[in-house]
Design an enzyme around this catalytic site. Structure first.
Site, PDB file in Angstrom:
ATOM      1  N   THR A 196      22.397  -0.281  56.260  1.00 29.81           N
ATOM      2  CA  THR A 196      22.141   0.125  57.640  1.00 29.81           C
ATOM      3  C   THR A 196      21.859   1.619  57.645  1.00 29.81           C
ATOM      4  O   THR A 196      22.525   2.385  56.946  1.00 29.81           O
ATOM      5  CB  THR A 196      23.336  -0.171  58.574  1.00 29.81           C
ATOM      6  OG1 THR A 196      24.477   0.560  58.133  1.00 29.81           O
ATOM      7  CG2 THR A 196      23.655  -1.658  58.609  1.00 29.81           C
ATOM      8  N   CYS A 197      20.868   2.029  58.412  1.00 36.73           N
ATOM      9  CA  CYS A 197      20.566   3.453  58.546  1.00 36.73           C
ATOM     10  C   CYS A 197      21.775   4.134  59.170  1.00 36.73           C
ATOM     11  O   CYS A 197      22.199   3.778  60.273  1.00 36.73           O
ATOM     12  CB  CYS A 197      19.331   3.652  59.416  1.00 36.73           C
ATOM     13  SG  CYS A 197      18.989   5.388  59.778  1.00 36.73           S
ATOM     14  N   VAL A 198      22.327   5.095  58.481  1.00 33.92           N
ATOM     15  CA  VAL A 198      23.576   5.706  58.931  1.00 33.92           C
ATOM     16  C   VAL A 198      23.415   6.397  60.281  1.00 33.92           C
ATOM     17  O   VAL A 198      24.272   6.251  61.162  1.00 33.92           O
ATOM     18  CB  VAL A 198      24.163   6.654  57.857  1.00 33.92           C
ATOM     19  CG1 VAL A 198      23.260   7.836  57.593  1.00 33.92           C
ATOM     20  CG2 VAL A 198      25.562   7.098  58.228  1.00 33.92           C
TER      21      VAL A 198
ATOM     22  N   ALA B 104      23.008   3.768  62.993  1.00 31.69           N
ATOM     23  CA  ALA B 104      24.264   3.026  63.143  1.00 31.69           C
ATOM     24  C   ALA B 104      25.300   3.843  63.911  1.00 31.69           C
ATOM     25  O   ALA B 104      25.967   3.320  64.810  1.00 31.69           O
ATOM     26  CB  ALA B 104      24.803   2.627  61.771  1.00 31.69           C
TER      27      ALA B 104
END
Length: 131
Positions: free
Chosen positions: A80-82, A85
């Site tokens: 997941t794209c930090v 997210a």
């Protein structure tokens, strides 16, 4: 000739659009055809696929659980794209610690990664397909 390597980019939320489910079905087809699915990068609203707090109704398909099973069975990285997210309240244990939060909710089997991970996939995989 061997199979191709793939990375999928999922922008659609876990529920509320068809794109995440379509990506999952495509992932299954890629694997069934003998190709290698290296990773799935969840971006924008797609990061909601990585929440541990989603509880679909008994008669609904549990997409988060399906991603987890696919990843475990076929050694697929679920990223997941930090930044996306964090904006949407999907927090890993490491990010919770870093930001002084007492809770986290990133589902097991998912990791948080930066856009550099996606850029690397675009350079190294044979195909990158966006949903």
């Amino acid at each position: 000739m061997g199979g191709l390597t793939y990375t999928l980019v999922v922008n659609g939320s876990v529920y509320g659009s068809q794109s995440a489910r379509s990506a999952y079905q495509f992932a299954q087809a890629v694997i069934e055809q003998g190709h290698t699915l290296v990773s799935v990068f969840f971006y924008q609203d797609g990061v909601t696929n990585g929440t541990a707090l989603s509880v679909p109704a008994n008669d609904e398909f549990d997409l988060t659980k399906a991603w987890q099973g696919l990843a475990k069975e076929h050694d697929v990285r679920l990223e997941t794209c930090v930044a996306a997210a964090l904006r949407r309240g999907i927090i890993s244990e490491d990010e919770a610690t870093q930001h002084g939060l007492t809770q986290n909710n990133l589902a097991e089997g998912f990791v948080q990664a930066g856009l550099g991970s996606l850029a690397e996939a675009m350079l190294t995989q044979d195909r990158v397909v966006q949903f």
